[in-house]
Scaffold this active site. Structure first.
Site, PDB file in Angstrom:
ATOM      1  N   GLU A 228      -3.930 -14.455  14.796  1.00 23.98           N
ATOM      2  CA  GLU A 228      -2.965 -13.855  13.858  1.00 23.98           C
ATOM      3  C   GLU A 228      -2.628 -12.483  14.415  1.00 23.98           C
ATOM      4  OE1 GLU A 228      -2.456 -15.698  10.537  1.00 23.98           O
ATOM      5  OE2 GLU A 228      -4.473 -15.506   9.734  1.00 23.98           O
ATOM      6  N   CYS A 262       0.729  -5.772   9.429  1.00 27.17           N
ATOM      7  CA  CYS A 262       1.306  -6.727  10.381  1.00 27.17           C
ATOM      8  C   CYS A 262       2.690  -7.149   9.925  1.00 27.17           C
ATOM      9  CB  CYS A 262       0.394  -7.942  10.545  1.00 27.17           C
ATOM     10  SG  CYS A 262      -0.017  -8.731   8.989  1.00 27.17           S
TER      11      CYS A 262
HETATM   12  P1  NAD Z   1      -6.865  -4.964  18.332  1.00 22.88           P
HETATM   13  O1  NAD Z   1      -6.279  -6.107  19.080  1.00 22.88           O
HETATM   14  O2  NAD Z   1      -6.956  -3.650  19.016  1.00 22.88           O
HETATM   15  O3  NAD Z   1      -8.356  -5.299  17.862  1.00 22.88           O
HETATM   16  C1  NAD Z   1      -8.658  -6.407  17.029  1.00 22.88           C
HETATM   17  C2  NAD Z   1     -10.122  -6.789  17.185  1.00 22.88           C
HETATM   18  O4  NAD Z   1     -10.348  -7.299  18.495  1.00 22.88           O
HETATM   19  C3  NAD Z   1     -11.102  -5.628  17.006  1.00 22.88           C
HETATM   20  O5  NAD Z   1     -12.206  -6.082  16.257  1.00 22.88           O
HETATM   21  C4  NAD Z   1     -11.489  -5.299  18.447  1.00 22.88           C
HETATM   22  O6  NAD Z   1     -12.760  -4.688  18.554  1.00 22.88           O
HETATM   23  C5  NAD Z   1     -11.485  -6.681  19.063  1.00 22.88           C
HETATM   24  N1  NAD Z   1     -11.310  -6.713  20.531  1.00 22.88           N
HETATM   25  C6  NAD Z   1     -10.609  -5.855  21.323  1.00 22.88           C
HETATM   26  N2  NAD Z   1     -10.643  -6.264  22.609  1.00 22.88           N
HETATM   27  C7  NAD Z   1     -11.376  -7.403  22.647  1.00 22.88           C
HETATM   28  C8  NAD Z   1     -11.759  -8.306  23.684  1.00 22.88           C
HETATM   29  N3  NAD Z   1     -11.391  -8.124  24.949  1.00 22.88           N
HETATM   30  N4  NAD Z   1     -12.514  -9.388  23.348  1.00 22.88           N
HETATM   31  C9  NAD Z   1     -12.876  -9.607  22.068  1.00 22.88           C
HETATM   32  N5  NAD Z   1     -12.540  -8.793  21.050  1.00 22.88           N
HETATM   33  C10 NAD Z   1     -11.793  -7.700  21.323  1.00 22.88           C
HETATM   34  O7  NAD Z   1      -6.011  -4.839  16.993  1.00 22.88           O
HETATM   35  P2  NAD Z   1      -6.158  -3.794  15.793  1.00 22.88           P
HETATM   36  O8  NAD Z   1      -5.680  -2.456  16.231  1.00 22.88           O
HETATM   37  O9  NAD Z   1      -7.494  -3.890  15.150  1.00 22.88           O
HETATM   38  O10 NAD Z   1      -5.132  -4.389  14.729  1.00 22.88           O
HETATM   39  C11 NAD Z   1      -3.756  -4.119  14.756  1.00 22.88           C
HETATM   40  C12 NAD Z   1      -2.978  -5.335  15.183  1.00 22.88           C
HETATM   41  O11 NAD Z   1      -3.330  -6.444  14.359  1.00 22.88           O
HETATM   42  C13 NAD Z   1      -1.484  -5.160  14.990  1.00 22.88           C
HETATM   43  O12 NAD Z   1      -0.814  -5.710  16.104  1.00 22.88           O
HETATM   44  C14 NAD Z   1      -1.205  -5.962  13.727  1.00 22.88           C
HETATM   45  O13 NAD Z   1       0.124  -6.408  13.599  1.00 22.88           O
HETATM   46  C15 NAD Z   1      -2.160  -7.097  13.875  1.00 22.88           C
HETATM   47  N6  NAD Z   1      -2.447  -7.742  12.600  1.00 22.88           N
HETATM   48  C16 NAD Z   1      -2.003  -9.011  12.390  1.00 22.88           C
HETATM   49  C17 NAD Z   1      -2.224  -9.641  11.171  1.00 22.88           C
HETATM   50  C18 NAD Z   1      -1.713 -11.038  10.872  1.00 22.88           C
HETATM   51  O14 NAD Z   1      -2.120 -11.593   9.882  1.00 22.88           O
HETATM   52  N7  NAD Z   1      -0.841 -11.609  11.700  1.00 22.88           N
HETATM   53  C19 NAD Z   1      -2.917  -8.954  10.160  1.00 22.88           C
HETATM   54  C20 NAD Z   1      -3.373  -7.669  10.423  1.00 22.88           C
HETATM   55  C21 NAD Z   1      -3.135  -7.067  11.640  1.00 22.88           C
END
Ligand code: NAD
Length: 456
Positions: A228, A262
Site C-alpha cells: 500500500e 496517502c
Molecule cells: P517508508 O517507505 O519510508 O517506510 C515504511 C516502512 O518501511 C517503515 O517501517 C520503514 O522502517 C520500513 N523500511 C524502510 N526501508 C526498508 C527496507 N529496505 N526493508 C524493509 N523495510 C523497510 O514510508 P513512510 O515514510 O513510513 O510512509 C510514507 C509513505 O507511505 C508515503 O508514500 C505514503 O503515501 C505511504 N502511505 C500509503 C498508505 C496506503 O494505504 N496506500 C497509507 C499510509 C502511507
C-alpha cells in the site's frame, strides 16, 4: 534508537533496536506459536480484538498524547484517528466470521459430490508499517490477520515506535499471545532482517521506493506481497459547484494531517470559468488554518514528521517557481525548533513541475486551470500513481462518467481523503498491489483451499 518530537526536536524516549539475532528469535517464537492460535475457535480470536478495542477506548487520551508527541500530529487529529479506529475494528468484529466461513460451492447428490472452499491462515506474516496513520494502516493489517489465525511480526515505522509498542501492549493485555503478535523495532535495516526470515507473506504500507525493495526481497521466495504505497491524488472542480463549500472541503482534504496522508488531495484542477474565484476562496481558507503547538486543541497544521521531507517540499516549490508558478501563500519552511513548513498554495502550475507529478506528502498543493472535462480527465490520469481521485459537481451522472475514466483504486464524488472499512482500499500503478479493508481485505490474509469431497 532515540525517539524525537518533530515539533521541538527534543528526544522523548529511547528504544532498543532489534538486530539480526533478535529478529530471528522473534520469528522462531512466532512460528512455534501460530498453529495453536489458528486452532482456537474464531470466536476466541474475535473476543481478543473486542478487548483490544475496549483498551483503546479506555486509554484514548494517553494514546493520542503519545501519537502527537512522536509524529507531530495535531492532538485533535490524533484523537480523531483513535475515534476512527473504532468503527474499523467494529467492521472486522462483525464481518470476519462470515468472510472466513467455509463456503459450499457444489452439492451434487446424484454424483455424491461436494465442493468447498476453506480459508487457511497464511502462517507467519510481516506487517511493515508507516507512521502517518499508525493506528489506521496498522489495524487494517494486524486486526484481520490475527482474526484469520496468523501470527504477525509487526514493525512499526521508526517514527511511530512508541505507538507501535502501545498497540502491542494492548493486544497482549487483550489476550493475544506475546509470540502471536510480536513487535519488531528499528529502521529499514530491521525491516530488511525481517524479510530474510522464512515468513509466509509481507504486508507493507509506505513509500513506492521502499515498496519496490520489499517486492524484490520477497520475489525469490514467492510469498504473498501486498504493498500500500503513495499517491498523487487529483480532484477536479466543475463550474457548477458552490465555490466556497468545494474550496473548504478540498483544502481540508489537502492539508489535514499536515498533508501527510496517502490519500491527501495533491493536485487540483479547476474549470477555467471559476478558477479565480476558487483560488480566492481556497487561499482564504488555508490562511485561516492555525499552525502551532500540536498539543494545543485548536491547532490544525502540525509538524512535518520526517525532517528530510522539508527538502522535498522546498525543492518542489523552487522547481515550480522556476517554471512559472506563483506562490499564493506560504512557500517556505518556518524557522525555529522542530520541522515546520508553511501551508502552501501554488497557482499557474502545469505537469512539467515536480509538484504536479511527485508525491509531496506535506502541506503544499498546486491548482491548475482546465478548459473542459476531457482535459481534466487527461491530466488526472497523467500520473504514475493511482490511489484516489475526486470530482466536485452537482451533477451525479457527470461525476460518474468522469470517474469511470479515471485510473485509481478509489473514486470520490463531492468528497475526498476518505477511507471506509466497508470498501476495498487499493491502488494502481505506483500506488501498490493488493488491498486492505472490506471483506476482500479479510480474506487477503488467508489462502483459499479447495476441497473435492466424494462419498463412496
Ligand atoms: P517508508 O517507505 O519510508 O517506510 C515504511 C516502512 O518501511 C517503515 O517501517 C520503514 O522502517 C520500513 N523500511 C524502510 N526501508 C526498508 C527496507 N529496505 N526493508 C524493509 N523495510 C523497510 O514510508 P513512510 O515514510 O513510513 O510512509 C510514507 C509513505 O507511505 C508515503 O508514500 C505514503 O503515501 C505511504 N502511505 C500509503 C498508505 C496506503 O494505504 N496506500 C497509507 C499510509 C502511507
Amino acid at each position: 534508537m532515540k525517539i524525537q518530537n518533530p515539533a521541538t526536536g527534543e528526544a522523548i524516549a529511547e528504544v532498543t533496536v532489534d538486530g539480526n539475532a533478535a529478529v530471528l528469535r522473534k520469528y522462531e517464537a512466532a512460528r512455534a506459536a501460530q498453529p495453536r492460535w489458528a486452532r482456537l475457535p474464531i470466536g476466541k480470536r474475535i473476543d481478543a480484538i473486542r478487548r483490544f478495542r475496549e483498551l483503546v477506548v479506555a486509554r484514548h487520551d494517553a494514546l493520542a498524547h503519545t501519537l502527537t508527541q512522536e509524529v507531530g500530529k495535531p492532538i485533535r487529529q490524533s484523537k480523531n484517528e483513535l475515534n476512527g479506529l473504532l468503527p474499523r475494528i467494529d467492521f472486522f468484529l462483525e464481518a470476519s466470521a462470515r468472510a472466513l466461513r467455509d463456503q459450499n460451492v457444489l452439492a451434487d447428490d446424484a454424483q455424491k459430490l461436494r465442493e468447498q472452499i476453506s480459508h487457511e491462515p497464511l502462517g507467519v506474516i510481516a506487517n511493515i508499517s508507516a507512521w502517518n496513520y499508525p493506528y489506521f494502516v496498522g489495524s487494517n493489517v494486524f486486526v484481520p490477520a490475527l482474526i484469520a489465525g496468523n501470527a504477525v511480526l509487526y514493525k512499526p515505522s521508526e517514527f511511530a515506535t512508541l505507538t507501535g509498542l502501545h498497540i502491542a501492549e494492548m493486544l497482549h493485555e487483550a489476550g493475544v499471545p506475546r509470540d502471536v503478535f510480536v513487535p519488531v523495532t528499528g529502521t529499514g535495516v530491521t525491516g530488511g532482517a525481517l524479510l530474510r526470515q522464512p515468513i509466509d507473506g509481507v504486508f507493507f504500507t509506505g513509500s513506492y521506493g521502499t515498496g519496490v525493495k520489499i517486492a524484490a526481497a520477497a520475489a525469490k521466495r514467492l510469498i504473498k506481497v501486498q504493498l500500500e504505497l503513495g499517491g498523487k491524488d487529483p480532484t477536479y472542480v466543475c463550474e457548477d459547484v458552490d465555490v466556497k463549500t468545494a474550496a473548504a472541503g478540498i483544502a481540508d482534504g489537502a492539508f489535514y494531517n499536515t498533508g501527510q496522508s496517502c490519500c491527501s488531495v495533491e493536485r487540483i484542477y479547476v474549470h477555467e470559468s471559476i478558477h479565480d474565484a476558487f483560488v480566492d476562496a481556497f487561499v482564504a481558507e488555508v490562511k485561516g488554518y492555525r499552525i502551532g503547538d500540536p498539543l494545543d486543541e485548536s491547532t490544525y497544521i502540525g509538524a512535518i514528521t520526517r525532517r528530510p521531507q522539508l527538502d522535498v517540499l522546498r525543492r518542489q516549490v523552487a522547481d515550480a517557481k522556476r517554471k512559472g508558478a506563483k506562490v499564493a501563500t506560504g512557500g517556505h519552511t518556518i524557522k525555529g525548533r522542530g520541522n515546520w513548513f508553511a501551508p502552501t498554495v501554488l497557482t499557474d502550475v502545469d505537469h512539467s513541475m515536480m509538484v504536479m507529478r511527485e508525491e509531496s506528502f506535506g502541506p503544499i498543493i498546486g491548482i491548475q486551470s482546465v478548459a473542459d472535462d476531457a482535459a481534466a480527465v487527461d491530466l488526472m490520469n497523467d500520473t504514475e500513481y493511482g490511489l484516489t481521485a475526486g470530482v466536485y459537481t452537482t451533477d451525479e451522472r457527470r461525476a460518474k462518467k468522469l470517474l469511470a475514466q479515471v485510473n485509481s483504486g478509489s473514486v470520490y464524488w463531492n468528497c475526498c481523503d476518505r477511507v471506509s472499512p466497508r470498501l476495498p482500499w487499493s491502488g494502481t500503478g505506483h500506488s501498490g498491489v493488493g488491498l486492505t479493508l472490506s471483506t476482500y481485505g479479510i480474506q487477503t490474509f488467508t489462502r483459499p483451499k479447495a476441497w473435492h469431497l466424494r462419498e463412496m
